[in-house]
Scaffold this motif. Sequence first.
Motif, PDB file in Angstrom:
ATOM      1  N   PHE A 131      37.458  41.374  41.943  1.00 13.14           N
ATOM      2  CA  PHE A 131      38.805  41.765  41.534  1.00 13.14           C
ATOM      3  C   PHE A 131      39.904  40.935  42.196  1.00 13.14           C
ATOM      4  O   PHE A 131      41.087  41.203  41.997  1.00 13.14           O
ATOM      5  N   ARG A 132      39.509  39.936  42.965  1.00 11.95           N
ATOM      6  CA  ARG A 132      40.516  39.084  43.609  1.00 11.95           C
ATOM      7  C   ARG A 132      41.207  38.154  42.616  1.00 11.95           C
ATOM      8  O   ARG A 132      42.280  37.639  42.881  1.00 11.95           O
ATOM      9  N   LYS A 133      40.564  37.901  41.485  1.00 14.00           N
ATOM     10  CA  LYS A 133      41.154  37.055  40.445  1.00 14.00           C
ATOM     11  C   LYS A 133      41.253  37.828  39.147  1.00 14.00           C
ATOM     12  O   LYS A 133      40.754  38.947  39.016  1.00 14.00           O
ATOM     13  N   LYS A 134      41.841  37.192  38.142  1.00 12.51           N
ATOM     14  CA  LYS A 134      42.195  37.897  36.919  1.00 12.51           C
ATOM     15  C   LYS A 134      41.294  37.570  35.730  1.00 12.51           C
ATOM     16  O   LYS A 134      40.954  38.448  34.933  1.00 12.51           O
ATOM     17  N   TYR A 135      40.915  36.294  35.587  1.00 12.96           N
ATOM     18  CA  TYR A 135      40.136  35.858  34.417  1.00 12.96           C
ATOM     19  C   TYR A 135      38.782  35.312  34.853  1.00 12.96           C
ATOM     20  O   TYR A 135      38.700  34.462  35.748  1.00 12.96           O
ATOM     21  N   TYR A 136      37.715  35.782  34.186  1.00 13.92           N
ATOM     22  CA  TYR A 136      36.365  35.357  34.543  1.00 13.92           C
ATOM     23  C   TYR A 136      35.531  35.042  33.311  1.00 13.92           C
ATOM     24  O   TYR A 136      35.718  35.617  32.236  1.00 13.92           O
ATOM     25  N   TYR A 184      43.236  52.316  33.114  1.00  9.88           N
ATOM     26  CA  TYR A 184      43.859  51.245  32.336  1.00  9.88           C
ATOM     27  C   TYR A 184      43.330  51.278  30.906  1.00  9.88           C
ATOM     28  O   TYR A 184      42.175  51.688  30.678  1.00  9.88           O
ATOM     29  N   ASN A 242      48.927  47.441  32.114  1.00  4.93           N
ATOM     30  CA  ASN A 242      48.338  46.257  31.510  1.00  4.93           C
ATOM     31  C   ASN A 242      46.895  46.513  31.068  1.00  4.93           C
ATOM     32  O   ASN A 242      46.237  47.438  31.544  1.00  4.93           O
ATOM     33  N   VAL A 277      42.858  45.748  30.150  1.00  2.35           N
ATOM     34  CA  VAL A 277      41.618  45.092  30.579  1.00  2.35           C
ATOM     35  C   VAL A 277      40.879  44.631  29.323  1.00  2.35           C
ATOM     36  O   VAL A 277      40.653  45.425  28.402  1.00  2.35           O
ATOM     37  N   ASP A 291      49.228  36.887  28.494  1.00  2.41           N
ATOM     38  CA  ASP A 291      48.906  37.001  29.923  1.00  2.41           C
ATOM     39  C   ASP A 291      49.718  38.099  30.616  1.00  2.41           C
ATOM     40  O   ASP A 291      49.205  38.828  31.467  1.00  2.41           O
ATOM     41  N   LYS A 332      45.638  42.858  32.597  1.00  2.00           N
ATOM     42  CA  LYS A 332      45.292  43.198  33.981  1.00  2.00           C
ATOM     43  C   LYS A 332      44.095  42.387  34.470  1.00  2.00           C
ATOM     44  O   LYS A 332      44.080  41.876  35.590  1.00  2.00           O
ATOM     45  N   PHE A 333      43.064  42.279  33.606  1.00  2.00           N
ATOM     46  CA  PHE A 333      41.793  41.679  34.005  1.00  2.00           C
ATOM     47  C   PHE A 333      41.048  41.313  32.735  1.00  2.00           C
ATOM     48  O   PHE A 333      41.124  42.031  31.735  1.00  2.00           O
TER      49      PHE A 333
END
Length: 548
Positions: free
Chosen positions: A57-62, A105, A172, A174, A212, A216-217
């Motif tokens: 969860f430290r970043k947004k897009y994976y 969310y 936002n 997910v 964007d 959220k994720f």
Amino acid sequence: MSCDLFIFALKFIRNKSLHFNMPDDSIKYPIGVQSFEELRKGGYVYIDKTSIFPELFRKKYYFMSRPRRFGKSLLLSTLEAFFKGKKELFEGLTIYDLEKEWIEYPVVHIDFATMNECEILNFEKDLRLMIKNIAEEYGVDPEKDGWYPDEYTLGSLFSELIRILAKKTGRNVVVLIDEYDKGILDLLQDEEKLQQATVALRPFFSVLKSQDRYIKFAFVTGVSRFRNTTLFSGFNNPSDISMDARFGTLLGITKEEMLRYLSSGIKELAESYNYPCDKTIELLINKYDGYRFTRAKEYVFNPFSLLSALDSRQLDPYWIMTGSSRILAKFLKKSRFRLEDLTEKWVSFEKLSTPFSVDNPLSLFFQTGYLTIRDFDGDGYYRLGIPNQEVQSSLVNLLIPEFVEGDAGFEIEDIQQTLRRAINNGDVDGMMRTLKGLLASVPYQIIDNKPMEKHLHLCLYMIFMMLGANSECEVSRSAGRVDMVAQTPWRVYVFEFKIDRNPSEALRQISSKGYSLSWEARDRTVVKVGVNFSTELRTISDWSYEII
């Protein structure tokens, strides 16, 4: 050690650990269960991976690539439950105490695997219907929310859904997209249809950049890698964690996890075969373990195969029985693939992490799970290898016919079964006679285009593939390289090959250089095998062996 004592020791170790979901002795295996909520409410065993979530969860897009049947869908379902704030489903798992807020969310979960393949018009129709259903689930209203789905293009439809859900809920969105490449993999051989699919789907994925501020994720999964793929040209630079060591065990089951969660299943399997528990574990490792996706030396089992074996109490090739890769067979016929490349060639990170092509077939083998990482040199190069016996068996059926005359007097499957029985029973003569007949059927044009040592090397790899045991070629030892080692839970075969020489000479080399010493100290029978390869016959001519 008896099974009961062995399992008692495992349970003692388990009870000393914290934050683990401990199933009782009556395990329900989630075979084919892809819903996290169904899995938890149904009392199925769950291998807790949630300790990795804070790092995720430290970043947004994976983006993450893994072979089929590796738990990608269950992972996204778990993320969906987490972001919907369903705290009760995570009780007993690591994240339950780590997460303090449990905010709900809106989640847009798109599963490409449920859609029609190949025909882009049907594919787009299914995708539009899925988006409309999600809007309906959240109570999106045409008049109140300005939602007019029939008037939108596919990209606009997806974009409007995200915007409206963010406005409607005040939070936002997910976005979870599963098996993004499911409908287009079969189009790789059809340039026209592939182009049509790319043009149709590019605006859909571009929404992950254009919207964007409302996201959220986002997490996208698939089998094939997307780097530099025009389909994602508008995507918002996601973090590709497919080969990231921090997430190497996010999917799959480690040996430690198997022993911690599935000990009673191991006991039941051992009893069904009347094997000791330690030998049963070794069989499971040889059959289904061995996948490594990063530079870290961490290996995982194929979860589908392992759970299926424990559930049915049979050591069958479950992953292979769910369907082989048609794409792999197509690429083999067009590529410059060499059989030796399976375990010899060092491949750069760039080649492994880019989309597969006719010029880059090894990335296809890697991404689809037929090859895995064996070594990393520290400079960004990886040596690949076959993960386990289950995959090895599949490759035999796929690859060996490409190197053997069509009518060899017997079927490949029959050869494989004969070899497996011989090596398991210690029948060296039967094993070598079968291999002699097999290698004699290699086409002359393949032989004549190679130096004899190269042809022998090819034959080594064919033997390596056909033995159906835990086998390695060119195993390094302090006194030199052992040509081949094949291991079963009860025997270790150490091979040395010579060309137009006495096989006794090869046998003496095994002893004089101590090739078998590291195995002789263990509780298995060691069989030394010296083999002569005849340049006149172009196959194995004779052999000599010694049993210790």
